[in-house]
Write an enzyme that holds these catalytic residues in place. Sequence first.
Site, PDB file in Angstrom:
ATOM      1  N   TYR A 488      19.230  43.806 -19.068  1.00 10.24           N
ATOM      2  CA  TYR A 488      20.164  45.398 -19.376  1.00 10.24           C
ATOM      3  C   TYR A 488      20.827  45.994 -19.663  1.00 10.24           C
ATOM      4  O   TYR A 488      19.790  45.830 -21.522  1.00 10.24           O
ATOM      5  CB  TYR A 488      21.696  44.324 -19.260  1.00 10.24           C
ATOM      6  CG  TYR A 488      21.394  43.032 -17.531  1.00 10.24           C
ATOM      7  CD1 TYR A 488      21.800  44.376 -16.805  1.00 10.24           C
ATOM      8  CD2 TYR A 488      20.956  41.856 -17.161  1.00 10.24           C
ATOM      9  CE1 TYR A 488      22.176  43.740 -15.137  1.00 10.24           C
ATOM     10  CE2 TYR A 488      20.882  41.437 -16.179  1.00 10.24           C
ATOM     11  CZ  TYR A 488      21.193  42.025 -14.755  1.00 10.24           C
ATOM     12  OH  TYR A 488      21.615  41.439 -14.087  1.00 10.24           O
ATOM     13  N   TYR A 522      13.119  38.398 -13.946  1.00  6.83           N
ATOM     14  CA  TYR A 522      13.734  38.448 -15.237  1.00  6.83           C
ATOM     15  C   TYR A 522      14.183  37.111 -16.132  1.00  6.83           C
ATOM     16  O   TYR A 522      15.285  37.547 -14.736  1.00  6.83           O
ATOM     17  CB  TYR A 522      14.502  39.924 -15.646  1.00  6.83           C
ATOM     18  CG  TYR A 522      16.197  39.315 -15.375  1.00  6.83           C
ATOM     19  CD1 TYR A 522      16.647  38.910 -15.982  1.00  6.83           C
ATOM     20  CD2 TYR A 522      15.635  40.234 -14.063  1.00  6.83           C
ATOM     21  CE1 TYR A 522      18.209  39.316 -15.586  1.00  6.83           C
ATOM     22  CE2 TYR A 522      17.481  40.411 -13.202  1.00  6.83           C
ATOM     23  CZ  TYR A 522      18.478  39.511 -14.686  1.00  6.83           C
ATOM     24  OH  TYR A 522      19.888  39.168 -14.120  1.00  6.83           O
ATOM     25  N   ARG A 543      16.087  34.645 -12.890  1.00 13.56           N
ATOM     26  CA  ARG A 543      16.146  35.745 -11.411  1.00 13.56           C
ATOM     27  C   ARG A 543      15.684  35.780 -11.031  1.00 13.56           C
ATOM     28  O   ARG A 543      14.559  37.087 -10.940  1.00 13.56           O
ATOM     29  CB  ARG A 543      17.542  35.940 -11.988  1.00 13.56           C
ATOM     30  CG  ARG A 543      18.565  35.434 -12.984  1.00 13.56           C
ATOM     31  CD  ARG A 543      19.590  35.959 -12.221  1.00 13.56           C
ATOM     32  NE  ARG A 543      19.742  35.495 -11.032  1.00 13.56           N
ATOM     33  CZ  ARG A 543      20.785  35.991  -9.757  1.00 13.56           C
ATOM     34  NH1 ARG A 543      22.111  37.002 -10.811  1.00 13.56           N
ATOM     35  NH2 ARG A 543      20.478  36.285  -9.024  1.00 13.56           N
ATOM     36  N   HIS A 546      16.477  41.369  -8.273  1.00 12.60           N
ATOM     37  CA  HIS A 546      18.325  41.952  -7.792  1.00 12.60           C
ATOM     38  C   HIS A 546      18.881  43.330  -7.374  1.00 12.60           C
ATOM     39  O   HIS A 546      18.403  43.773  -8.603  1.00 12.60           O
ATOM     40  CB  HIS A 546      18.495  40.617  -7.380  1.00 12.60           C
ATOM     41  CG  HIS A 546      19.306  40.291  -8.626  1.00 12.60           C
ATOM     42  ND1 HIS A 546      18.357  39.748  -9.569  1.00 12.60           N
ATOM     43  CD2 HIS A 546      20.625  40.417  -9.223  1.00 12.60           C
ATOM     44  CE1 HIS A 546      19.371  39.629 -10.699  1.00 12.60           C
ATOM     45  NE2 HIS A 546      20.225  39.986 -10.894  1.00 12.60           N
ATOM     46  N   HIS A 548      23.309  44.931  -7.897  1.00 18.10           N
ATOM     47  CA  HIS A 548      24.242  43.814  -7.999  1.00 18.10           C
ATOM     48  C   HIS A 548      25.606  44.686  -7.160  1.00 18.10           C
ATOM     49  O   HIS A 548      24.947  46.027  -8.202  1.00 18.10           O
ATOM     50  CB  HIS A 548      24.461  44.169  -9.805  1.00 18.10           C
ATOM     51  CG  HIS A 548      24.255  42.456 -10.260  1.00 18.10           C
ATOM     52  ND1 HIS A 548      25.277  41.267 -10.248  1.00 18.10           N
ATOM     53  CD2 HIS A 548      23.621  42.757 -10.695  1.00 18.10           C
ATOM     54  CE1 HIS A 548      24.129  40.475 -11.175  1.00 18.10           C
ATOM     55  NE2 HIS A 548      22.961  41.316 -11.102  1.00 18.10           N
TER      56      HIS A 548
END
Length: 616
Positions: A488, A522, A543, A546, A548
């Site tokens: 991120y 990731y 994870r 996806h 969010h």
Amino acid sequence: MTRGFVHSPSPTRVVFGAGTVAAVAEEVRRLGGSRVLLLARPRHAERVAAALGDLVVAQFDGARMHTPVEVTAQALDVLKSAAADCVVAVGGGSTTGLAKALAVRTGVPQVILPTTYAGSEVTPVLGETENGRKTTRRSPDILPETVIYDVDLTVELPVPTTVTSAVNALAHAVEALYSPEANPVTDAVAVQAIHGITHSLPLVTADPSDVDARAELLESAWLAGSLMAQVSMGLHHKLCHQLGGQFDLPHAETHTVMLPQVMAYKEKESPEALAKVADALDVPDAAAAVYDLVHSLGGPTSLRDLGLAESSLDDIEPASVLRAAWEGTRPEGAPDLSALTAQVIASFDETPSPRLKQLITDLVRHLHHFAVHNDLTEDEWLFAIDFLTRTGQISDDKRKEFVLLSDTLGVSSVVDALTNSRSPLTTPSAVLGPFYVEGPPAMEHGADISGGLDGDPLWVSTQIVDVDGKAVPGAVVDVWQANKDGFYDVQLPEVDGPVLRARFVADDEGRLTFWTTLPREYPVPEDGPVGQMLQGANRHPYRAPHVHFMIMAPNYHKLVTQLFVEGGAYMDSDTVFGVKNGLIVDFPKAQGEPPAGRAVGPDGWHRLDYTFRIGR
């Protein structure tokens, strides 16, 4: 390994309830009886005799502990002289034993009304004493035909007798678990009986007039006693019968003293059976817990206190069990810390907020239970404190390690489900995750939120509607995701400003569109305490891929969710347990010209079309 067994359910008819004494005459007639010998002490005789009416032709009140044969002979003379064709017994194990002794000698049917929790009324077992020696026999002819349980008959039972009688019943259930004839049915009944006895007995001792607790205790004692008709008893009953017959020790009290000691002895021989007892009691050490229960309720814990001389222990095996029982030694195990837990809980009695009080006191209960159940060591607890300390120290406004800890333990998903997933008509929710940042940059429809970062182009077209399918104009939608390498923006010091995150406002049709990059699987950060926990547990940190979304609109519930790439990696093992079937969506390779005049490379582009449903 296949478990083989034989199961023979008891044929005894059971009538259970309050006020069921009134049914005794009907039950006698059902057995063909017309002339009743009533075995009862004066305290109960009058009430039962009144219910029997002119069916009673004789009474006998001389039953004694351990069923001496000379007492049986006296009662037999009364039965024969009265030409009785049915025996009705009201009382505890001694009275029931006498009824059995008469039945096995004459064949007369029995109707038993127990006033204690002994359980012998539903067993085909008879123990008799002659010349100081107790012998036990087992026969279908001994089993009573009918048992009437009337809770009202137990309400006046003194607390000390209640405790020892109930622990006597508990012994039936415990021994049934390690009996050679144990089977799935007897196991289930034993566990239910153990739970019921240990739950209700403290309630009864606290309030002997609590009819509901008495009923639970009586029902559980019946279940425990019924096991003796289906399986053979073991070491505990052998020792208690030997001690009772040889030294005339009180029956229930002897069972109460011996049970935790025999359980401790059987731990190595029958660990699975004792583990079932521990599970039923919700404790780590079954034997110690039973000892603590008896001690806390004022029951006897020592054969010495029952009057047994130390010299009487000679030649009785196993010697270690008898020695521990004579001395009243507590079996090894976690100490009884219930008083400490109660003291801590009481310290929050003045908490102004009822909800806060509930949360804190329940947390205390669970934390104390966790420590006791796992026999937590001081080093382990200090390690846990250090772990939490390091989790806090590494956390800041960009790295939320505590949120990550909650996520990887599944707590975030539990709270999410309890809070948000109440309606099947709305889009399923999902965990917020540790990388949400308040106040993302506002962007126009069709904008590219990737900030020029490399990745497969993804066109997102969504609509926000209510549960009836009507558009929700003006809905505020926050979007955020990781880059193709799994990071991120807050994890990328070289990135200037927010990227791969934005805020949009839905148009009059509830729609919004934007460009981003196709999400990839990731790993969550592995360089902190949570990563060390995952490594120590041999869990992967990944994870599933996806994007969010957080959707907010006036007068609607906020929706926090994620959309997962169908066919992506780790769908079945997402490390924060966030994947839900309703959120797995196709991100197909798109055909034709990309929207908004976007230029794409030779590998083409993907698209995501999805409708979110939010509720009020």
